[in-house]
Design a protein around this motif. Structure first.
Motif, PDB file in Angstrom:
ATOM      1  N   LEU A  35       0.836  -1.204   0.000  1.00 58.41           N
ATOM      2  CA  LEU A  35       0.000   0.000   0.000  1.00 58.41           C
ATOM      3  C   LEU A  35       0.870   1.253   0.000  1.00 58.41           C
ATOM      4  O   LEU A  35       0.624   2.196  -0.757  1.00 58.41           O
ATOM      5  CB  LEU A  35      -0.928  -0.011   1.222  1.00 58.41           C
ATOM      6  N   PHE A  36       1.926   1.232   0.826  1.00 65.03           N
ATOM      7  CA  PHE A  36       2.837   2.369   0.882  1.00 65.03           C
ATOM      8  C   PHE A  36       3.549   2.569  -0.452  1.00 65.03           C
ATOM      9  O   PHE A  36       3.615   3.677  -0.978  1.00 65.03           O
ATOM     10  CB  PHE A  36       3.857   2.142   2.015  1.00 65.03           C
ATOM     11  N   ALA A  37       4.079   1.493  -1.022  1.00 65.39           N
ATOM     12  CA  ALA A  37       4.879   1.593  -2.251  1.00 65.39           C
ATOM     13  C   ALA A  37       4.032   1.871  -3.486  1.00 65.39           C
ATOM     14  O   ALA A  37       4.454   2.589  -4.386  1.00 65.39           O
ATOM     15  CB  ALA A  37       5.680   0.309  -2.449  1.00 65.39           C
ATOM     16  N   LEU A  38       2.837   1.300  -3.537  1.00 63.95           N
ATOM     17  CA  LEU A  38       2.041   1.414  -4.755  1.00 63.95           C
ATOM     18  C   LEU A  38       0.985   2.515  -4.710  1.00 63.95           C
ATOM     19  O   LEU A  38       0.457   2.888  -5.755  1.00 63.95           O
ATOM     20  CB  LEU A  38       1.358   0.067  -5.058  1.00 63.95           C
ATOM     21  N   VAL A  39       0.676   3.041  -3.524  1.00 62.63           N
ATOM     22  CA  VAL A  39      -0.349   4.094  -3.421  1.00 62.63           C
ATOM     23  C   VAL A  39       0.239   5.385  -2.846  1.00 62.63           C
ATOM     24  O   VAL A  39       0.183   6.439  -3.475  1.00 62.63           O
ATOM     25  CB  VAL A  39      -1.563   3.609  -2.583  1.00 62.63           C
ATOM     26  N   TRP A  40       0.799   5.295  -1.646  1.00 64.77           N
ATOM     27  CA  TRP A  40       1.231   6.507  -0.950  1.00 64.77           C
ATOM     28  C   TRP A  40       2.381   7.223  -1.659  1.00 64.77           C
ATOM     29  O   TRP A  40       2.320   8.440  -1.885  1.00 64.77           O
ATOM     30  CB  TRP A  40       1.626   6.165   0.488  1.00 64.77           C
ATOM     31  N   LEU A  41       3.426   6.519  -2.028  1.00 68.70           N
ATOM     32  CA  LEU A  41       4.572   7.160  -2.679  1.00 68.70           C
ATOM     33  C   LEU A  41       4.203   7.800  -4.026  1.00 68.70           C
ATOM     34  O   LEU A  41       4.595   8.942  -4.282  1.00 68.70           O
ATOM     35  CB  LEU A  41       5.723   6.160  -2.842  1.00 68.70           C
TER      36      LEU A  41
END
Length: 165
Positions: A35-41
């Motif tokens: 979620l962090f790598a594919l959405v937030w960043l």
């Protein structure tokens, strides 16, 4: 598909409770990392990029608003004397020049030459009148004197263009 699902279910049942908790925790950690790598960043990158483009876009918006005001002003001008490219058209007379240069003193000098005097003029209005001539008359002489503030005294002699110009 059902055989693969049965195999995974059997392997899950074979794990003890501690191992099952570790797999669940690892899966949750993997889900958070994805979620962090594919959405937030990507969202953060896009926000920085848009914030960097904002001043340019605001300047373009302001320029477009100025252009829109100029279009409104130009549309409010009197219609041009003739369509451009109409070489056989009759040169404007003193009445047409009075329409193009409101408030001007227009004097015919002969041979389609005219003296235009704007005693208290604005240069923008003068240019609008010159544009309205469509090249049928050109400026032979021009004298501009600042009187007060932004007011100008504009004196000009207009004449038909010379052949070949």
């Amino acid at each position: 598909m059902s055989a693969a699902l049965a195999s995974v279910t059997a392997r899950w049942a074979a794990l003890n409770t501690r191992q099952q908790r570790m797999v669940i925790g690892g899966g949750a950690l993997l889900a958070v990392a994805l979620l962090f790598a594919l959405v937030w960043l990507p969202l953060q990158r896009a926000e920085r990029s848009l914030a960097a483009r904002l001043p340019t876009l605001q300047a373009q918006h302001a320029a477009m608003q100025r252009d829109a005001e100029e279009v409104k002003r130009l549309r409010s001008l009197p219609a041009t004397l003739t369509a451009s490219g109409n070489a056989g058209a009759r040169a404007p007379d003193a009445n047409a020049l009075r329409t193009l240069f409101p408030g001007a003193e227009v004097t015919a000098l002969g041979n389609n030459r005219y003296r235009i005097v704007l005693a208290d003029g604005r240069f923008g209005r003068w240019l609008d009148g010159v544009r309205g001539l469509n090249g049928q008359l050109v400026i032979a002489e021009l004298n501009v004197v600042r009187t007060t503030g932004e007011a100008l005294r504009i004196e000009a002699v207009l004449q038909p263009p010379k052949a070949g110009t």
